[in-house]
Design an enzyme around this catalytic site. Structure first.
Site, short mmCIF file in Angstrom:
data_model
loop_
_atom_site.label_atom_id
_atom_site.label_comp_id
_atom_site.label_asym_id
_atom_site.label_seq_id
_atom_site.Cartn_x
_atom_site.Cartn_y
_atom_site.Cartn_z
N GLU A 68 0.86 -1.09 -0.06
CA GLU A 68 0.02 -0.01 -0.03
C GLU A 68 1.04 1.38 0.11
OE1 GLU A 68 -3.97 0.80 2.21
OE2 GLU A 68 -2.61 0.29 3.41
N ASN A 93 0.32 10.21 7.17
CA ASN A 93 1.90 10.62 7.08
C ASN A 93 2.52 10.72 8.38
OD1 ASN A 93 1.42 10.15 4.32
ND2 ASN A 93 2.07 12.35 3.89
#
Lengths: 375, 325
Positions: free
Chosen positions: A242, A356
């Protein structure tokens, strides 16, 4: 490893030729709508008929055993041709690699061919209301039943689940176990009795994801991936895909960067060097991602946690690239169109597949070797 | 095409790393900054002995090059160790002299560049207006339009990086005509190796910073446990990890029409990534990083100086865009 780029050139020519003849002249409706979903599914069928839907898979499942280089080349040509978004990508990029690693021959033979043709579209069901970045706190359960498992609880933010056919994800199968232990990875039908799906409008209103409610949903044993209780390990093998190259290939950003340069030529004000520099940066970063991709497939070792470096890079590049395009469009930037659709899509990038912030934690701990820490 | 170094190239980099570690180059840089050149010149000869400068010199003139991938491998190490001296200038000059049409008396310098007996500097205005270390260079050149000229060093200028001793130059006698194309290639190679140097020094600053935050304790724990600090360092890594393939990719496109464009892309990315790493290094070190005496602060200063040496990011972005649009 030496990468012979010319070895993929005849494949490139074939792909380019086919796409030129088949890519719809007018863009399909957004794949995040019912109408668009159906149109994109039909497009997957067409790609599959040409054996171009899953080029890197073995032939027996509908692929053509393409090398990683050929796959990169396919992706470059695909996005350069302006071909439709891939409605089946969650299955192809996130479930299939997990099956190749942990699936049984029976599962591979049963699940992969209809995935390749778009007949079955898959949705990833990982997040829960109480388990986002902290995935290990998930609470949806799988309880032993005769010949299988009963699913209960709730999943959410499941991309494509509004229109998809089946889902996959980890469930807590041992109520006594905590965190990463006692999870089981399962595949389930989204139209089964006991499944309720509630589409969720993303920020532009399109039902791009959904909430899923499970009420004693039966899943046969044959739809467990890997061993019961080993769900965390199975899930983590997906995250590398991913976050790594496969979910967002360089071709996608190269094509977008080239279109951005084109837009600059058409609409740019030569005296606006600040905006020109942002166009240059987008192009440079897309090129960096391409070269990094070549580097990655030339390596013989597993990139492991370095996939988190990738994920931060491509997700930020995608946002910056589309912001630059909207700025170039000026007052037209807010108008519906392909750039705006791409922009809205890009905004989710720094959030999904592990935010993130989580990626930076992974980089700090597992790439740089900093001490483990509380968040 | 090789997008990763082969075993021999990796070994070359490791050999240089070892050689440079033993040479204690921070001390060499401080001596160099103070005008004590001998340790730096001894290091110059060692590096030439390891083959670094021959990489820029054509085989016909006693070299092995130009070998851009090996050059960027070497300059990555020069950057990591903060080695002082006009290495990029000498490499650029070697490429320039090797490309002069029809040979020129100046080409006689090439064997001496390859074996390390000649230290050379070069000014290529406007992007490279000053000649670095002209006071120790046996040959100082500049280019004025089509003419390659001897450069007469003038006033010394003080750089933020004390190991970069810059000199204004005035053009002197004509050495060769029709030199503009050769000078352009020399400039591109200078910018490329400067980019490699930047990635190397950014890497080193990240390594030093990781070491520091693992050991420096505040509030009863290593500051590397604080997410704000960890994320800074992760961001520095992301930047450097994507600058390196651009540098390598530009080296691979040497000899193609895309070389200048690809060098510019690499220089922009390397300069920004190294400078970001330097800012982050300064921040996570706190006050010690802001001192003159702390050796890594030499690299922090060099990162800023090289950010705009061999063409500013703005100039290189403009070059990328003129190649594209």
């Amino acid at each position: 490893m030496d990468l012979d780029l010319s070895a993929a050139e005849s494949f490139r020519a074939e792909v380019r030729h086919w796409l030129r003849a088949h890519v719809p002249a007018t863009p399909l409706p957004s794949l995040e709508t019912g109408e668009g979903f159906a149109a994109h599914r039909a497009w997957e069928r067409e790609l599959h008929a040409a054996r171009l839907s899953v080029v890197s898979w073995p032939e027996e499942y509908g692929g053509r055993n393409a090398t990683p280089l050929e796959w990169l080349v396919f992706e470059e040509e695909y996005y350069a041709a302006g071909a439709p978004g891939r409605v089946g990508q969650n299955g192809v990029n996130l479930l299939a690699p997990t099956l190749f690693r942990y699936g049984t021959p029976e599962q591979l033979a049963r699940v992969l061919p209809p995935m390749a043709s778009g007949e079955v579209i898959w949705a990833q069901a990982w997040s829960e209301p109480g388990a986002g970045s902290d995935l290990a706190s998930l609470r949806a359960t799988a309880t032993r039943a005769d010949g299988g498992w009963l699913l209960n609880g709730q999943k959410t933010w499941s991309s494509r689940a509004a229109f998809a056919d089946r889902g996959f994800g980890p469930f807590r199968s041992d109520p006594e176990a905590e965190r990463h232990r006692g999870l089981t990875y399962l595949m389930f039908p989204l139209d089964a009795p006991g499944v309720t799906r509630r589409p969720i409008g993303r920020i532009d209103g399109k039902p791009a994801f959904a909430e899923l409610f499970f009420d004693d949903v039966f899943v046969p044993d044959r739809d467990v991936i890997g061993d019961p209780g080993e769900g965390w390990r199975v899930a983590m093998s997906t995250t590398g895909n991913e976050r790594g190259l496969t979910l967002r290939s360089p071709g996608r950003f190269l094509a977008a960067a080239d279109r951005l340069v084109e837009l600059w030529r058409e609409r740019g004000d030569a005296s606006d060097t600040a905006l020109r520099d942002r166009v240059a940066d987008a192009w440079i970063r897309a090129r960096a991602y391409r070269l990094k991709g070549f580097e990655t497939i030339s390596r013989t070792d597993d990139i492991g946690a370095e996939s988190s470096v990738n994920k931060v890079f491509w997700s930020e590049l995608d946002v910056a690239l589309h912001e630059t395009a909207l700025d170039l469009l000026g007052p037209d930037g807010e108008l519906a169109g392909e750039w705006l659709e791409g922009y809205v899509f890009s905004l989710a990038g720094p959030i999904y597949a592990g935010t993130n912030e989580i990626q930076r934690d992974v980089i700090a701990e597992r790439v740089l070797g900093l001490p483990r820490a509380g968040r | 095409m090789r997008f990763v170094l082969d075993a021999e190239q990796r070994l070359f980099g490791e050999t240089l790393d070892k050689l440079l570690t033993e040479a204690a180059p921070f001390g060499v840089a401080r001596d160099w900054a103070a005008g004590r050149h001998e340790p730096g010149l001894a290091l110059w000869r060692s590096l030439a002995g390891a083959g670094v400068l021959a990489l820029a010199v054509p085989e016909s003139a006693g070299g092995a090059g130009p070998l851009p991938v090996e050059l960027v491998t070497a300059f990555h190490e020069l950057g990591r160790h903060g080695v002082p001296g006009p290495y990029a200038e000498t490499v650029a000059t070697a490429v320039l002299l090797g490309r002069l049409p029809g040979g020129s008396p100046a080409s006689a310098w090439l064997p001496a560049i390859a074996d390390g007996t000649a230290v050379v500097s070069l000014a290529l205005p406007p992007a490279v207006p000053y000649a670095l270390d002209a006071d120790v260079a046996g040959l100082v050149l500049t280019v004025d339009g089509q003419e390659l000229r001897a450069a007469v060093p003038g006033e010394a200028r003080t750089s933020l990086d004390p190991a970069r001793r810059l000199f204004a130059v005035t053009p002197g006698e004509v050495i060769a005509e029709e030199a503009a194309a050769a000078a352009a290639e020399g400039y591109d190679m200078g910018a490329l190796v400067c980019a490699a140097q930047l990635v190397g020094l950014g890497r080193r600053l990240l390594e030093v910073s990781v070491d520091h935050v693992r050991t420096r304790r505040q509030f009863g724990r290593p500051i590397g446990e604080f997410q704000a600090v960890r994320h800074h360092l992760a961001n520095a890594l992301v930047g450097l990890e994507y600058a390196r393939p651009l540098v390598h990719g530009a080296a691979l496109s040497y000899g193609t029409p895309d070389f200048a464009r690809d060098v510019s892309a690499a220089k922009v990315s390397a300069a920004e990534a190294a400078y970001a790493a330097a800012r982050i290094a300064l921040q996570v070190h706190g006050a010690i990083g802001y001192t003159d005496e702390y050796d890594p602060s030499l690299l922090i200063r060099k990162a800023r100086a090289l950010h705009s040496a061999w063409g500013s990011p703005a100039a290189h972005r403009a070059r990328v865009m003129s190649a594209l649009a």
